[in-house]
Design an enzyme around this catalytic site. Structure first.
Site, PDB file in Angstrom:
ATOM      1  CD  GLU A   1       1.335  -0.264  -9.937  1.00 61.89           C
ATOM      2  OE1 GLU A   1       1.499  -0.769 -11.064  1.00 61.89           O
ATOM      3  OE2 GLU A   1       1.330   0.968  -9.730  1.00 61.89           O
TER       4      GLU A   1
ATOM      5  NE  ARG B   1       6.116  -4.752 -14.557  1.00 63.74           N
ATOM      6  CZ  ARG B   1       6.857  -3.680 -14.459  1.00 63.74           C
ATOM      7  NH1 ARG B   1       8.169  -3.787 -14.339  1.00 63.74           N
ATOM      8  NH2 ARG B   1       6.308  -2.484 -14.464  1.00 63.74           N
TER       9      ARG B   1
ATOM     10  CE  LYS C   1       1.334   2.552 -14.633  1.00 62.44           C
ATOM     11  NZ  LYS C   1       1.655   1.207 -14.179  1.00 62.44           N
TER      12      LYS C   1
END
Length: 191
Positions: free
Chosen positions: A32, A36, A120
């Protein structure tokens, strides 16, 4: 074995192949790659081309623009730290797997209203860990979770053993010796 989905922060696109090679050598077939950093899209493109046998997704997707960028880079799934209506709608419109972040019953109900039943659970450690997952599973038996944040090699097995856990997420295997960490995580999951 339940999938382990490493949260991968790539600060320089040139590090993509080296980082994902370490994951694969350690026995993990997922990544994943987070949004960022400025090179996220490029890193996803590199990863998808260099590792066609791996499941490469985009993480920390917090808006439609990032979702579009990830899909253009050929990300196979999208993950958000929270629930985003615009990312959810984009994922449904484009038939892309989306794992929204949810920790409250209200957020879970919102995800279910869109048809998402794999979520999640982040940050798992802060929001009650396995105890919270078990409590939430009672009113939401159809939901499976990807606990992330607060999961590490010391408590991995207890999460893996819970039948409502779909996969394990986290960055714990990315610190220090990635290959050794991944091998240990796989070993624990296979016990």
């Amino acid at each position: 074995m339940k999938p382990i989905i490493p949260v991968v922060v790539i600060n320089d696109a040139k590090d993509t192949v080296k980082t994902l090679s370490a994951l694969r050598e350690g026995g993990i077939n997922y990544a994943e790659i987070t949004f960022r950093t400025a090179c996220a899209r490029e890193a996803i493109e590199i990863a998808v081309k260099a590792f066609p046998d791996m499941n490469i997704g985009a993480g920390t997707v917090i808006n439609r623009e990032q979702a579009e960028s990830a899909v253009k880079a050929s990300a196979q799934f999208l993950v958000s730290p929270g629930f985003s209506d615009e990312v959810a709608k984009f994922a449904l419109e484009n038939k892309v797997t989306y794992y929204p972040g949810c920790v409250t019953p209200t957020e879970i109900m919102r995800a279910l209203s869109y048809g998402f039943d794999i979520i999640k659970f982040f940050p798992a450690g802060v929001f009650g860990g396995l105890k919270a997952l078990k409590a939430l599973s009672a009113p939401f038996p159809q939901v499976r979770f990807i606990p992330t944040g607060g999961v590490d090699l010391s408590n991995l097995k207890e999460f893996v053993n819970f039948d409502k856990v779909y996969a394990i997420g986290g960055s714990f295997m990315m610190k220090g010796d990635i290959v050794a960490n991944c091998k240990e995580a796989v070993r624990i999951c296979e016990l």
